[in-house]
Write an enzyme that holds these catalytic residues in place. Structure first.
Site, PDB file in Angstrom:
ATOM      1  N   PRO A 171    -114.523  12.108   6.258  1.00 43.16           N
ATOM      2  CA  PRO A 171    -114.384  12.052   7.719  1.00 43.16           C
ATOM      3  C   PRO A 171    -113.265  12.902   8.325  1.00 43.16           C
ATOM      4  O   PRO A 171    -112.301  12.384   8.904  1.00 43.16           O
ATOM      5  CB  PRO A 171    -114.138  10.566   7.961  1.00 43.16           C
ATOM      6  CG  PRO A 171    -113.424  10.105   6.731  1.00 43.16           C
ATOM      7  CD  PRO A 171    -114.050  10.885   5.605  1.00 43.16           C
ATOM      8  N   CYS A 172    -113.412  14.213   8.272  1.00 44.18           N
ATOM      9  CA  CYS A 172    -112.410  15.089   8.868  1.00 44.18           C
ATOM     10  C   CYS A 172    -112.398  14.990  10.396  1.00 44.18           C
ATOM     11  O   CYS A 172    -111.418  15.367  11.034  1.00 44.18           O
ATOM     12  CB  CYS A 172    -112.614  16.533   8.420  1.00 44.18           C
ATOM     13  SG  CYS A 172    -114.257  17.183   8.718  1.00 44.18           S
TER      14      CYS A 172
END
Length: 162
Positions: free
Chosen positions: A128-129
Site C-alpha cells: 500500500p504505497c
C-alpha cells in the site's frame, strides 16, 4: 521463466497483473510510471492460480472488505527497495504515514531515497504505497496518479473499522 499476465478492471482503472510460478510480480495501473518495469521474460496473456487469488483479493478489497493480503507476492527490486516495500506492507488499512516516518523507522537518513523506492513499488494496492504522504501531510506522488491515490484513501477511510 514465463510470466502470465491478466488485465483486471477495477473501479478506478485497469490493472495489469503479472505473475510467475512463485507469486504476483506486479500490479500496475495501465499507463502509470514504471509500468511493468523489470519484466524482460516472455509474457503470456492467461490465468493462473496466483492471478485468480489476486483477482479475488482485489474484488474483496474494492467491495470494502479489510483483508490481509493472502496472495504470494514476489516483487522484483534491489535489497533496499525490498526493505522499503516490506515496511510499506506494515501500514494498516485506512491509516497513513509520511516518507519521513518510513525513513525514521528504517533508520535511513534520506526521505528522498525512501520516496524513490516507494515510487517503484511494483504491486499497487497489494503493497500500500498509496498510504504514504508528504512530511506536511500532503498528497504527494503516486505512480498511478493522484486521483487514484485520493480514491484509495477515501475508500479505505469509508470501510475501516475504528
Amino acid at each position: 521463466m514465463v510470466f502470465i499476465k491478466r488485465i483486471y478492471r477495477s473501479p478506478i482503472g485497469e490493472l495489469s497483473l503479472v505473475a510467475d510460478e512463485t507469486g504476483l510480480i506486479g500490479a500496475w495501473f495501465l499507463g502509470q510510471a514504471h509500468f511493468e518495469r523489470g519484466i524482460k521474460e516472455p509474457v503470456e496473456m492467461g490465468d493462473s492460480v496466483i492471478l485468480q487469488q489476486a483477482v479475488e483479493w482485489l474484488e474483496s478489497y474494492f467491495a470494502g472488505e479489510v483483508l490481509e493480503v493472502a496472495v504470494p507476492l514476489s516483487p522484483q527490486g534491489t535489497a533496499f527497495q525490498q526493505r522499503v516495500w516490506s515496511e510499506l506492507a506494515t501500514i494498516p488499512y485506512g491509516q497513513t504515514c509520511t516518507y519521513k516516518d518510513l525513513a525514521d523507522r528504517m533508520q535511513c537518513r534520506s526521505s528522498q531515497a525512501i520516496g524513490g523506492a516507494v515510487g517503484k513499488n511494483p504491486l499497487s494496492i497489494f503493497i500500500p504505497c498509496h498510504r504514504v504522504l508528504g512530511s506536511d501531510g500532503s498528497l504527494t506522488g503516486y505512480a498511478g496518479g493522484l486521483d487514484k491515490k485520493i480514491w484509495l484513501l477515501n475508500h479505505e477511510n469509508e470501510h475501516r473499522a475504528d
